[in-house]
Motif scaffolding. Structure first.
Motif, PDB file in Angstrom:
ATOM      1  N   PHE A 157       0.833  -1.202   0.000  1.00 34.89           N
ATOM      2  CA  PHE A 157       0.000   0.000   0.000  1.00 34.89           C
ATOM      3  C   PHE A 157       0.865   1.249   0.000  1.00 34.89           C
ATOM      4  CE2 PHE A 157      -2.813   3.147   2.163  1.00 34.89           C
ATOM      5  CZ  PHE A 157      -3.802   3.186   1.196  1.00 34.89           C
ATOM      6  N   ASP A 158       1.941   1.232   0.747  1.00 34.71           N
ATOM      7  CA  ASP A 158       2.842   2.385   0.779  1.00 34.71           C
ATOM      8  C   ASP A 158       3.427   2.651  -0.601  1.00 34.71           C
ATOM      9  OD1 ASP A 158       4.153   4.519   2.025  1.00 34.71           O
ATOM     10  OD2 ASP A 158       5.947   3.328   2.382  1.00 34.71           O
ATOM     11  N   GLU A 159       3.787   1.610  -1.317  1.00 35.34           N
ATOM     12  CA  GLU A 159       4.301   1.787  -2.684  1.00 35.34           C
ATOM     13  C   GLU A 159       3.253   2.449  -3.575  1.00 35.34           C
ATOM     14  OE1 GLU A 159       6.192  -1.512  -4.600  1.00 35.34           O
ATOM     15  OE2 GLU A 159       6.945  -2.326  -2.712  1.00 35.34           O
ATOM     16  N   ALA A 164       1.307   7.251  -6.337  1.00 38.94           N
ATOM     17  CA  ALA A 164       0.172   8.120  -6.662  1.00 38.94           C
ATOM     18  C   ALA A 164       0.446   9.566  -6.280  1.00 38.94           C
ATOM     19  CB  ALA A 164      -1.079   7.611  -5.948  1.00 38.94           C
ATOM     20  N   LEU A 165       1.007   9.779  -5.095  1.00 36.12           N
ATOM     21  CA  LEU A 165       1.255  11.142  -4.626  1.00 36.12           C
ATOM     22  C   LEU A 165       2.295  11.880  -5.460  1.00 36.12           C
ATOM     23  CD1 LEU A 165       1.319  10.766  -0.719  1.00 36.12           C
ATOM     24  CD2 LEU A 165      -0.543  11.594  -2.147  1.00 36.12           C
ATOM     25  N   SER A 166       3.184  11.132  -6.093  1.00 36.78           N
ATOM     26  CA  SER A 166       4.292  11.771  -6.832  1.00 36.78           C
ATOM     27  C   SER A 166       3.812  12.695  -7.941  1.00 36.78           C
ATOM     28  CB  SER A 166       5.217  10.694  -7.418  1.00 36.78           C
ATOM     29  OG  SER A 166       4.529   9.918  -8.390  1.00 36.78           O
ATOM     30  N   GLY A 167       2.609  12.462  -8.461  1.00 35.67           N
ATOM     31  CA  GLY A 167       2.131  13.294  -9.563  1.00 35.67           C
ATOM     32  C   GLY A 167       1.091  14.319  -9.191  1.00 35.67           C
ATOM     33  N   TRP A 168       0.691  14.369  -7.924  1.00 33.93           N
ATOM     34  CA  TRP A 168      -0.413  15.250  -7.549  1.00 33.93           C
ATOM     35  C   TRP A 168      -0.083  16.732  -7.697  1.00 33.93           C
ATOM     36  CZ3 TRP A 168      -3.553  13.278  -2.694  1.00 33.93           C
ATOM     37  CH2 TRP A 168      -4.181  12.072  -3.041  1.00 33.93           C
ATOM     38  N   GLU A 169       1.139  17.116  -7.431  1.00 29.62           N
ATOM     39  CA  GLU A 169       1.459  18.546  -7.447  1.00 29.62           C
ATOM     40  C   GLU A 169       1.388  19.147  -8.854  1.00 29.62           C
ATOM     41  OE1 GLU A 169       5.826  19.237  -6.744  1.00 29.62           O
ATOM     42  OE2 GLU A 169       5.730  17.065  -6.452  1.00 29.62           O
ATOM     43  N   GLN A 182      -9.373   4.779  -6.187  1.00 27.26           N
ATOM     44  CA  GLN A 182      -8.500   4.042  -7.112  1.00 27.26           C
ATOM     45  C   GLN A 182      -7.344   3.377  -6.373  1.00 27.26           C
ATOM     46  OE1 GLN A 182      -7.406   7.019  -9.994  1.00 27.26           O
ATOM     47  NE2 GLN A 182      -9.253   6.714 -11.227  1.00 27.26           N
ATOM     48  N   ILE A 183      -6.744   4.117  -5.452  1.00 26.09           N
ATOM     49  CA  ILE A 183      -5.601   3.571  -4.703  1.00 26.09           C
ATOM     50  C   ILE A 183      -6.026   2.373  -3.859  1.00 26.09           C
ATOM     51  CG2 ILE A 183      -3.900   4.040  -2.904  1.00 26.09           C
ATOM     52  CD1 ILE A 183      -3.917   6.990  -3.841  1.00 26.09           C
ATOM     53  N   THR A 184      -7.108   2.540  -3.111  1.00 29.96           N
ATOM     54  CA  THR A 184      -7.547   1.452  -2.232  1.00 29.96           C
ATOM     55  C   THR A 184      -8.073   0.262  -3.029  1.00 29.96           C
ATOM     56  OG1 THR A 184      -9.693   2.580  -1.957  1.00 29.96           O
ATOM     57  CG2 THR A 184      -8.037   2.919  -0.234  1.00 29.96           C
ATOM     58  N   ARG A 447       2.238   9.688   4.731  1.00 31.70           N
ATOM     59  CA  ARG A 447       2.798  10.072   3.431  1.00 31.70           C
ATOM     60  C   ARG A 447       2.212  11.392   2.925  1.00 31.70           C
ATOM     61  NH1 ARG A 447       7.646   7.954   2.887  1.00 31.70           N
ATOM     62  NH2 ARG A 447       7.646   5.661   2.800  1.00 31.70           N
ATOM     63  N   PHE A 448       0.916  11.552   3.070  1.00 35.15           N
ATOM     64  CA  PHE A 448       0.270  12.750   2.540  1.00 35.15           C
ATOM     65  C   PHE A 448       0.725  14.007   3.267  1.00 35.15           C
ATOM     66  CE2 PHE A 448      -3.603  15.551   2.511  1.00 35.15           C
ATOM     67  CZ  PHE A 448      -3.472  15.956   1.188  1.00 35.15           C
ATOM     68  N   ILE A 449       0.715  13.963   4.592  1.00 38.69           N
ATOM     69  CA  ILE A 449       1.053  15.166   5.352  1.00 38.69           C
ATOM     70  C   ILE A 449       2.536  15.494   5.290  1.00 38.69           C
ATOM     71  CG2 ILE A 449       1.143  16.138   7.688  1.00 38.69           C
ATOM     72  CD1 ILE A 449      -1.512  15.039   8.249  1.00 38.69           C
ATOM     73  N   THR A 450       3.374  14.483   5.237  1.00 34.35           N
ATOM     74  CA  THR A 450       4.814  14.760   5.172  1.00 34.35           C
ATOM     75  C   THR A 450       5.254  15.145   3.763  1.00 34.35           C
ATOM     76  OG1 THR A 450       5.309  12.405   4.866  1.00 34.35           O
ATOM     77  CG2 THR A 450       5.370  13.264   7.115  1.00 34.35           C
ATOM     78  N   THR A 451       4.379  14.966   2.773  1.00 35.61           N
ATOM     79  CA  THR A 451       4.716  15.330   1.390  1.00 35.61           C
ATOM     80  C   THR A 451       4.119  16.669   0.989  1.00 35.61           C
ATOM     81  OG1 THR A 451       4.742  12.985   0.769  1.00 35.61           O
ATOM     82  CG2 THR A 451       4.628  14.577  -1.026  1.00 35.61           C
ATOM     83  N   TYR A 452       2.879  16.936   1.392  1.00 34.00           N
ATOM     84  CA  TYR A 452       2.153  18.096   0.868  1.00 34.00           C
ATOM     85  C   TYR A 452       1.519  18.983   1.937  1.00 34.00           C
ATOM     86  CZ  TYR A 452       2.318  15.915  -3.773  1.00 34.00           C
ATOM     87  OH  TYR A 452       2.735  15.368  -4.957  1.00 34.00           O
ATOM     88  N   ARG A 453       1.345  20.246   1.542  1.00 29.09           N
ATOM     89  CA  ARG A 453       0.362  21.134   2.145  1.00 29.09           C
ATOM     90  C   ARG A 453      -0.781  21.203   1.137  1.00 29.09           C
ATOM     91  NH1 ARG A 453       5.257  23.761   3.373  1.00 29.09           N
ATOM     92  NH2 ARG A 453       5.569  24.053   5.639  1.00 29.09           N
ATOM     93  N   TRP A 454      -1.975  21.626   1.566  1.00 38.05           N
ATOM     94  CA  TRP A 454      -3.077  21.686   0.610  1.00 38.05           C
ATOM     95  C   TRP A 454      -4.084  22.752   1.002  1.00 38.05           C
ATOM     96  CZ3 TRP A 454      -2.857  18.309   4.618  1.00 38.05           C
ATOM     97  CH2 TRP A 454      -3.993  18.152   5.403  1.00 38.05           C
ATOM     98  N   GLU A 455      -4.861  23.136   0.008  1.00 39.55           N
ATOM     99  CA  GLU A 455      -5.983  24.042   0.243  1.00 39.55           C
ATOM    100  C   GLU A 455      -7.231  23.440  -0.405  1.00 39.55           C
ATOM    101  OE1 GLU A 455      -5.345  27.068  -3.573  1.00 39.55           O
ATOM    102  OE2 GLU A 455      -4.907  27.748  -1.532  1.00 39.55           O
TER     103      GLU A 455
END
Length: 484
Positions: A157-159, A164-169, A182-184, A447-455
């Motif tokens: 799941f971590d992989e 997935a997160l690598s392309g969000w920005e 999709q991820i789950t 993973r989400f919080i240590t990678t991104y900030r968001w609005e």
């Protein structure tokens, strides 16, 4: 003269009859009131259909189907009755009732979902099996959720999350729920049947989505109905699973070791093929129908509930960003991928997960059926009645949780009150995958919080229609920026 002399006698007789009838009516009314006082307050609605129409209106509203329960909870209190889909239902929302019904030490309750859900997931599913059948099924499945399986799931799941997160920005707006579904889904399909082909995954996810959308539909199996669409989709899912099972058996019989699978299906087939079922399981092999129904159930539970809970969790964090995110961000791991042991050190993240599960109550109530007449909260409940433990009311009860509508992970610095934390049920039917689900949530949160900030792009609180597990209608669209 004779007629005149009879008049007083007739009057007396009429008065006597009136007095007798009055006494009879008074007795009947008192008996009715006494009888009504013994049963939970509420309404059975119209003949036959009960309050089904009001329930369906809630399902089709922006407040979600739980609004039907919430409004009656306010009107009638912690115990009330209603009638849905032709059956009597009683809702209970105290920790004492939760303990009695869900622990089921008396053996007076067994599980039963409404007809539409049972038809869609299958009557051989753990969700719908009788008490005896459930024990047999659970004995087959419990080993699938071992520490080893959970550890493998965490890594896989971590992989998926990191990828997935690598392309969000670079995407502008991310509709969080859509991506999490999709991820789950990918994670569950890999864990259960080693399915990773993108085209096959897309087709299967679409059909599982139709099944989920039909779970609260009126069970009318006609071509233009939502329920029919779900039933047809279930049929296609069963065909995919049947084909997969057949191929696995062919590989085994031909001693083809080129396709080694480490998934739940392979474990189930291996147990059946080597005859290692214990005598306590009545030495019964799982039928293909039982395997298929329960793989579909696990896909839905692992995908839909987890994705929905994760979306709510990010929403709550978005409303409490400064303090909560900072505490998690400071715990960033320098490992390429997380392992199960890493999660044990993420104590605050675990509390955030628990608080999100409490507030969201993705599974809002737990249904059972009464096997013999009983008494609950001072009221008589008849055999055959459906009884539902209202988990959401318990989770938001100010007598159970201080300031229940406030997101406060630190409330779990101490153990919750007995029988008050029910996101995964309780007792013999506690969700088998609870540790796996919590691990997945901690992994994503970290993973989400240590990678991104968001609005937040759209904070509309409306609930999506026709969903068994409460989802935000907007899908919670966000814009992300990478942390420095």
């Amino acid at each position: 003269m004779d007629h005149i002399s009879l008049c007083p006698l007739i009057v007396l007789l009429l008065c006597a009859v009136i007095l007798a009838l009055r006494k009879i009516f008074k007795t009947v009314i008192q008996d009715h009131e006494k009888s009504a006082a013994d049963i939970p307050p509420g309404s059975h609605g119209f003949p036959v259909i009960g309050e089904t129409l009001q329930f369906m209106l809630s399902v089709n509203s922006g407040k979600g189907f739980y609004e039907f329960v919430r409004s009656r909870r306010i009107r009638y209190g912690s115990c009330f009755r209603t009638s849905l889909f032709g059956e009597a239902h009683v809702f209970l929302s105290t920790t004492e009732s939760a303990r009695a019904v869900l622990n089921n030490e008396s053996g007076m309750f067994t599980k039963r979902y409404i007809k539409s859900i049972a038809a869609l997931v299958g009557d051989r599913s753990l969700l719908c099996a009788s008490q005896h059948h459930h024990k047999i099924l659970r004995s087959h499945f419990i080993n699938l959720f071992s520490k080893k399986s959970t550890a493998l799931m965490v890594r896989n799941f971590d992989e998926l999350v990191v990828d997935a997160l690598s392309g969000w920005e670079h995407r502008g707006t991310v509709v969080l729920l859509t991506d999490l579904l999709q991820i789950t889904f990918k994670a569950m399909c890999k864990m259960l049947i080693s399915l990773e082909n993108e085209e096959e995954l897309d087709s299967l996810q679409r059909d599982v989505g139709f099944v989920c959308e039909a779970m609260l539909a009126f069970p009318l199996n006609l071509p233009w109905t939502r329920f029919h669409k779900g039933i047809m989709a279930r049929g296609r899912v069963m065909e995919v699973l049947e084909k997969t099972i057949r191929e696995r058996r062919n590989e085994t019989s031909s001693h083809n070791n080129n396709n080694h699978h480490e998934d739940f299906l392979q474990q189930l087939l291996a147990v059946d093929s080597d005859g290692s079922a214990s005598s306590s399981d009545h030495s019964t092999k799982l039928t293909d129908a039982e395997i298929k129904d329960n793989i579909l159930t696990m896909i839905i539970a692992g995908q839909d509930t987890t994705a929905s809970a994760l979306t709510w969790m990010v929403k709550y964090l978005g409303e409490n960003q400064k303090e909560e995110q900072t505490r998690i961000a400071k715990q960033a791991s320098d490992k390429p991928f997380l392992e199960l042991d890493d999660l044990t050190e993420m104590t605050y993240a675990s509390k955030m997960v628990k608080e999100s599960l409490r507030m969201a109550s993705v599974v809002p109530w737990f249904p059972r059926v009464v096997l013999q007449d009983c008494e609950m909260e001072g009221y008589k409940i008849n055999k055959g009645c459906n009884i539902n433990i209202d988990a959401r009311s318990i989770h938001l009860d100010p007598n159970v949780y201080s300031e229940p509508h406030k997101f406060n992970p630190s409330r779990f610095d101490e153990e919750a009150k007995a029988n008050s934390f029910l996101p995964f049920g309780m007792g013999g039917r506690t969700c088998l995958g609870l540790n796996m689900a919590k691990a997945m949530m901690v992994v994503f949160l970290h993973r989400f919080i240590t990678t991104y900030r968001w609005e937040v792009v759209d904070g509309d609180p409306s609930i999506e229609k026709w969903t068994l597990f409460a989802r935000l209608k907007s899908g919670y669209p966000i814009r992300v920026s990478r942390r420095l």
